[in-house]
Design a protein around this motif. Structure first.
Motif, PDB file in Angstrom:
ATOM      1  N   ILE A  20      28.847  35.059   2.670  1.00 27.47           N
ATOM      2  CA  ILE A  20      28.270  36.409   2.708  1.00 27.47           C
ATOM      3  C   ILE A  20      29.236  37.394   3.348  1.00 27.47           C
ATOM      4  CG2 ILE A  20      26.391  37.813   3.661  1.00 27.47           C
ATOM      5  CD1 ILE A  20      24.625  35.296   3.485  1.00 27.47           C
ATOM      6  N   GLU A  21      29.958  36.941   4.388  1.00 28.55           N
ATOM      7  CA  GLU A  21      30.829  37.855   5.135  1.00 28.55           C
ATOM      8  C   GLU A  21      31.962  37.054   5.761  1.00 28.55           C
ATOM      9  OE1 GLU A  21      30.263  41.032   8.792  1.00 28.55           O
ATOM     10  OE2 GLU A  21      28.554  40.608   7.492  1.00 28.55           O
ATOM     11  N   GLU A  22      33.128  37.694   5.878  1.00 30.37           N
ATOM     12  CA  GLU A  22      34.289  37.061   6.512  1.00 30.37           C
ATOM     13  C   GLU A  22      34.955  38.063   7.442  1.00 30.37           C
ATOM     14  OE1 GLU A  22      36.431  34.104   3.519  1.00 30.37           O
ATOM     15  OE2 GLU A  22      36.010  36.029   2.547  1.00 30.37           O
TER      16      GLU A  22
ATOM     17  N   GLU B  67      39.980  37.149  16.697  1.00 31.61           N
ATOM     18  CA  GLU B  67      41.285  36.880  17.311  1.00 31.61           C
ATOM     19  C   GLU B  67      42.177  36.153  16.303  1.00 31.61           C
ATOM     20  OE1 GLU B  67      42.327  38.145  20.267  1.00 31.61           O
ATOM     21  OE2 GLU B  67      40.397  39.179  20.367  1.00 31.61           O
ATOM     22  N   GLU B  68      42.512  34.880  16.551  1.00 27.07           N
ATOM     23  CA  GLU B  68      43.466  34.166  15.700  1.00 27.07           C
ATOM     24  C   GLU B  68      42.816  33.316  14.619  1.00 27.07           C
ATOM     25  OE1 GLU B  68      46.890  34.428  16.064  1.00 27.07           O
ATOM     26  OE2 GLU B  68      46.313  36.052  17.420  1.00 27.07           O
ATOM     27  N   VAL B  69      41.470  33.311  14.558  1.00 33.88           N
ATOM     28  CA  VAL B  69      40.811  32.355  13.672  1.00 33.88           C
ATOM     29  C   VAL B  69      39.975  33.066  12.606  1.00 33.88           C
ATOM     30  CG1 VAL B  69      38.803  32.104  15.198  1.00 33.88           C
ATOM     31  CG2 VAL B  69      39.367  30.270  13.629  1.00 33.88           C
ATOM     32  N   PRO B  70      40.081  32.659  11.339  1.00 35.43           N
ATOM     33  CA  PRO B  70      39.188  33.196  10.313  1.00 35.43           C
ATOM     34  C   PRO B  70      37.765  32.675  10.546  1.00 35.43           C
ATOM     35  CG  PRO B  70      41.126  32.127   9.331  1.00 35.43           C
ATOM     36  CD  PRO B  70      41.085  31.736  10.769  1.00 35.43           C
ATOM     37  N   ALA B  71      36.806  33.605  10.528  1.00 30.98           N
ATOM     38  CA  ALA B  71      35.399  33.243  10.709  1.00 30.98           C
ATOM     39  C   ALA B  71      34.618  33.692   9.489  1.00 30.98           C
ATOM     40  CB  ALA B  71      34.836  33.885  11.975  1.00 30.98           C
ATOM     41  N   ALA B  72      33.553  32.961   9.179  1.00 31.10           N
ATOM     42  CA  ALA B  72      32.738  33.299   8.010  1.00 31.10           C
ATOM     43  C   ALA B  72      31.271  33.070   8.335  1.00 31.10           C
ATOM     44  CB  ALA B  72      33.152  32.467   6.796  1.00 31.10           C
ATOM     45  N   PHE B  73      30.431  33.788   7.579  1.00 27.14           N
ATOM     46  CA  PHE B  73      28.987  33.617   7.678  1.00 27.14           C
ATOM     47  C   PHE B  73      28.446  33.526   6.259  1.00 27.14           C
ATOM     48  CE2 PHE B  73      24.823  35.822   7.415  1.00 27.14           C
ATOM     49  CZ  PHE B  73      24.062  34.897   8.106  1.00 27.14           C
ATOM     50  N   GLY B  74      27.538  32.583   6.015  1.00 26.26           N
ATOM     51  CA  GLY B  74      27.034  32.456   4.653  1.00 26.26           C
ATOM     52  C   GLY B  74      25.932  31.436   4.528  1.00 26.26           C
ATOM     53  N   GLU B  75      25.686  31.060   3.285  1.00 25.08           N
ATOM     54  CA  GLU B  75      24.607  30.131   2.948  1.00 25.08           C
ATOM     55  C   GLU B  75      25.189  28.741   2.725  1.00 25.08           C
ATOM     56  OE1 GLU B  75      21.988  29.960  -0.921  1.00 25.08           O
ATOM     57  OE2 GLU B  75      21.245  31.579   0.380  1.00 25.08           O
TER      58      GLU B  75
ATOM     59  N   ALA C  49      22.513  31.777  13.656  1.00 23.68           N
ATOM     60  CA  ALA C  49      23.932  31.644  13.320  1.00 23.68           C
ATOM     61  C   ALA C  49      24.552  33.019  13.071  1.00 23.68           C
ATOM     62  CB  ALA C  49      24.100  30.755  12.091  1.00 23.68           C
ATOM     63  N   GLU C  50      23.799  33.909  12.453  1.00 25.61           N
ATOM     64  CA  GLU C  50      24.320  35.259  12.211  1.00 25.61           C
ATOM     65  C   GLU C  50      24.606  35.977  13.523  1.00 25.61           C
ATOM     66  OE1 GLU C  50      23.287  39.393   9.781  1.00 25.61           O
ATOM     67  OE2 GLU C  50      21.804  37.781   9.880  1.00 25.61           O
ATOM     68  N   ARG C  51      23.698  35.830  14.509  1.00 25.01           N
ATOM     69  CA  ARG C  51      23.915  36.459  15.815  1.00 25.01           C
ATOM     70  C   ARG C  51      25.159  35.875  16.471  1.00 25.01           C
ATOM     71  NH1 ARG C  51      21.155  40.829  18.427  1.00 25.01           N
ATOM     72  NH2 ARG C  51      19.532  40.320  16.937  1.00 25.01           N
ATOM     73  N   GLY C  52      25.378  34.572  16.331  1.00 30.03           N
ATOM     74  CA  GLY C  52      26.589  33.943  16.866  1.00 30.03           C
ATOM     75  C   GLY C  52      27.834  34.463  16.180  1.00 30.03           C
ATOM     76  N   TYR C  53      27.774  34.641  14.871  1.00 33.09           N
ATOM     77  CA  TYR C  53      28.906  35.183  14.110  1.00 33.09           C
ATOM     78  C   TYR C  53      29.233  36.595  14.583  1.00 33.09           C
ATOM     79  CZ  TYR C  53      31.335  37.270  10.091  1.00 33.09           C
ATOM     80  OH  TYR C  53      32.223  37.951   9.281  1.00 33.09           O
ATOM     81  N   ARG C  54      28.205  37.408  14.775  1.00 31.44           N
ATOM     82  CA  ARG C  54      28.428  38.810  15.159  1.00 31.44           C
ATOM     83  C   ARG C  54      28.803  38.975  16.629  1.00 31.44           C
ATOM     84  NH1 ARG C  54      27.846  41.060  10.705  1.00 31.44           N
ATOM     85  NH2 ARG C  54      26.255  40.460   9.173  1.00 31.44           N
ATOM     86  N   SER C  55      28.681  37.917  17.418  1.00 21.66           N
ATOM     87  CA  SER C  55      29.068  38.019  18.825  1.00 21.66           C
ATOM     88  C   SER C  55      30.581  38.087  18.988  1.00 21.66           C
ATOM     89  CB  SER C  55      28.520  36.826  19.614  1.00 21.66           C
ATOM     90  OG  SER C  55      29.236  35.639  19.313  1.00 21.66           O
TER      91      SER C  55
END
Length: 756
Positions: free
Chosen positions: A569-571, A575-583, A695-701
């Motif tokens: 859904i979002e990437e 900092e140095e790491v690619p993060a993603a959120f999705g299904e 998980a979304e709240r963790g991603y947005r933190s």
């Protein structure tokens, strides 16, 4: 009691001085009263006088004035701040002017509804005909309540399963409905909150059908987003009153870290043992105490361990209280605690809510309860009548608790968390739209009432043949009632009954998803201090048969987990790491269980099980670990599995710092090479179909979660990793492999920092 003296005496005992990590003094707050509103009917004014109520606290008066002005109001103040009086006065004053008015009160538990019924009856107003209408209400009484009551107290479950589908019998009540109250609204979070939001939209729709126009009043503990939560739950604009001006006695709030029992391994005495010891110290001094525990099992153990060390007379004045007991058993415990017959009770959060349990002097918290709102609710159960009181939070051997005892400012001085709900979750929304269509055919203009994504849910239901359009209205055409398929309390299946094999007696219940972990064949199950062994888990018959046991061990399930990425859904870069959120699609299967010694926690043996896999489509965050990042961290292929596994455990443990959740609400997976990402990947996923917003709240933190995780692991005094940093009590792999130093290196590299 004298809280200062008690803590001083404890600290003087050998080895205890270091355990008292912090003491926060919450100063006494003097009462400030404002006059009762001028327009309050004389009869109501005189009844309040008989109860000793001559005025209102400022926040009560402001909230009542907002209701009087016609607003929907959310009151978000602390325990025992008088929120109940606000909505009771709002309805009582209204019904004294117009006897045709009705009100609907929703409580999260049956026990709370019955407790609040007593408070309404204390007003002794013949105009207010109040009754509880829930699953425990005898069938012969239900028609009388529908005909005669003008104040009905129930819960979201009963509203969903009985009142709304049977709305034709409630038509006159709904036409005259002037007030809808949702008490303890902060409990309506996660998947449960999403269900409540849909139920309230169905209620609003049927009220409008009959011509009613009620106001809504929501009462909540102190949370970070009361207006947002209220508006997402109900779908209407709200005014907020969140400034608590109620009086309180001085409270000492201590953070207690159990002593180290093995410095090299970093092992501490368990929070359950330490809480039980503190519990016994207080009960021996005849201090009325409540000990809050995180799980049903730990509540049973705290009560049982305390009873073993208490003399005969006091032994009988300590009990456990938790969900899963039969209703009559819970009510007897509530009565005994309120009357003073019980001196101490070890409870789950089933007693966290506003049930009147009398005047308590001390509250123990066996571990951080997951949110500051819950923490203050639990601590607030002591000192409810203005006397000095004590609250002690005993840190668990896990990353979050150990972080918090070292950062008391995060406990006492950070704003409360936001309550997270996601009413747009299609796994929640679609079944409720089907329920609404069965209750009353849906017009096209009503679909938007259910919020964004409702049209997509309608299209899916239509494609599957559950909805059909006739003359511009959507009708339900399924063979069975859709209401039966909706479990309001979870999205994880039906309840499993726990039945004693010899007597056929019902001991309690557990939801189907958790049954694989807690009542599998061979599991040890505790009930009121008595130990049972599960002789058979019958998933088809929805029953777990148990027999009494004297085993000197407890059981812990082992499982295997697989995660498949369905949709990103979002990437972003953190900092140095690619993060993603999705299904994602998660497949979990319990494959066995360990038997562990009560005394030493040593593994006795591993028993294999054959249970079906459980599939879950949910939301997740994941961090990708590219090869160059791992090279900079000097992580070799041999070290990688243990390093990322340890980092995953620690991050899950710290997740409640940034999201309103319990670590048991989420799961995780770390893998050196994931087929969908092509890289080493760490996943954290919501443990509910469709997701719960965690998980979304963790991603947005952003970096906050990673920074707290790194600090906790790095500062833990153990040598190789322990429950305070990287070991997890719910790990399906038995905490193998784990590499603490590798986790520090990986987390440091993810944040672009040096390590060593």
């Amino acid at each position: 009691m004298d809280p200062r003296r008690f803590l001083q005496d404890l600290a003087r005992l050998e080895g205890n001085e270091a355990c008292l990590a912090h003491v926060e003094v919450l100063a006494e707050r003097d009462p400030v009263l404002e006059p009762l509103p001028d327009g309050l009917p004389d009869l109501l004014r005189s009844r309040l006088g008989l109860l000793g109520i001559e005025g209102l606290y400022p926040h009560q008066r402001r909230a009542l004035d907002l209701v009087g002005a016609g607003s929907n109001v959310v009151v978000a103040t602390g325990t025992a701040s008088g929120k109940t009086l606000v909505y009771n006065l709002a309805f009582a004053s209204g019904v004294l002017r117009d006897e045709k008015r009705t009100a609907l009160y929703l409580f999260p538990t049956k026990a709370l509804a019955r407790d609040q019924l007593r408070q309404v009856r204390d007003l002794k107003l013949p105009h207010v005909k109040a009754a509880v209408y829930d699953g425990d209400t005898p069938q012969p009484e239900r028609p009388l309540i529908r005909r005669n009551a003008n104040l009905v107290m129930t819960n979201p479950d009963m509203l969903h399963a009985s009142i709304l589908p049977g709305h034709a019998r409630w038509g006159d009540f709904l036409l005259r409905l002037s007030l809808v109250v949702v008490d303890e609204a902060h409990v309506a979070r996660g998947v449960f909150g999403s269900h409540v939001a849909m139920i309230l939209r169905r209620l609003r729709r049927l009220i409008a059908h009959y011509g009613g126009q009620p106001q809504f009043v929501l009462a909540s503990a102190t949370i970070g987003n009361p207006t947002e939560l209220a508006e997402r739950l109900v779908g209407l604009p709200f005014e907020e009153e969140a400034e608590d001006a109620s009086p309180r006695g001085e409270k000492l709030f201590a953070l207690w870290n159990p002593p180290l029992v093995d410095e090299e391994l970093g092992l501490r005495r368990s929070a359950v043992s330490e809480t039980s010891w503190l519990f016994r110290q207080l009960v021996e001094k005849e201090v009325r105490t409540i000990a809050f525990c995180r799980t049903r099992r730990s509540a049973e153990l705290v009560a049982e361990f305390a009873r073993r060390e208490l003399p005969g007379m006091l032994k009988r004045r300590v009990k456990a209280y938790r969900a899963g007991y039969l209703p009559e058993e819970r009510r007897e415990l509530e009565r005994a605690l309120a009357s003073g017959e019980l001196l101490g009770v070890a409870a789950t959060n089933a007693l966290e809510l506003g049930i009147d349990v009398g005047s308590l002097d001390a509250a123990l918290l066996a571990g951080y309860p997951g949110t500051r709102a819950s923490m203050w609710q639990q601590a607030g159960r002591a000192g409810r009548r203005g006397e000095p009181s004590l609250a002690v939070m005993v840190a668990q051997d896990d990353p979050l608790d150990q972080y918090l005892v070292g950062h008391p400012e995060d406990v006492f001085h950070k704003p409360p968390e936001a309550a997270v709900i996601d009413p747009t979750n299609p796994y929640v929304m679609a079944p409720h739209i089907a329920c609404a269509a069965m209750e009353q055919p849906l017009a096209a203009g009503e679909i938007e009432l259910f919020g964004p994504g409702a049209s997509d849910s309608v299209a899916r239901l239509t494609d599957k043949g559950f909805l059909v359009e006739r003359r511009g209205l959507l009708h339900y055409r399924g063979r069975e009632s859709p209401h039966r398929s909706v479990d309001v309390r979870s999205a994880t299946g039906h309840l499993i009954a726990i039945v004693e094999e010899e007597t056929g007696g019902l001991l309690g219940t557990v939801d189907e998803a958790r049954s694989h972990y807690h009542v599998h064949t061979g599991a040890v199950y505790l009930h009121q201090g008595e130990q049972f062994e599960v002789s058979k888990l019958d998933l088809e018959g929805k029953v777990a048969l148990v027999r009494r046991s004297r085993a000197e061990y407890y059981t812990q399930a082992r499982d295997i987990t697989d995660v498949e990425v369905s949709r990103t859904i979002e990437e972003r870069m953190v900092e140095e790491v690619p993060a993603a959120f999705g299904e994602v699609r998660v497949t979990r299967q319990v494959v066995g269980y360990q038997r562990k010694s009560h005394l030493t926690n040593e593994v006795i043996d591993l028993v294999e099980l054959s249970l079906p896999p459980q599939n879950l489509t949910t939301k997740a965050l994941w961090w990708l670990l590219p090869g160059p990042l791992l090279e900079r961290a000097a992580i070799t292929p041999a070290v990688l599995p243990g390093a990322i596994h340890a980092a995953e455990h620690a991050a899950i443990g710290l997740l409640p710092l940034v999201a309103t959740c319990d670590r048991w609400d989420v799961g995780g997976l770390s893998t050196p090479l994931h087929p969908d990402t092509g890289l080493a990947t760490i996943f954290i996923y919501d443990g509910y179909p469709g997701g719960a917003g965690i998980a979304e709240r963790g991603y947005r933190s952003g970096i906050r979660l990673l920074e707290a995780t790194l600090e906790t692991v790095r500062q833990c005094p153990c040598a190789k990793g322990c429950p305070s940093c990287v070991q997890s009590p719910k790990c399906g792999n038995g905490n193998e492999p784990l590499d603490k130093q590798g986790a520090v290196a990986v987390l440091s590299a993810m944040l672009g920092r040096a390590w060593g």
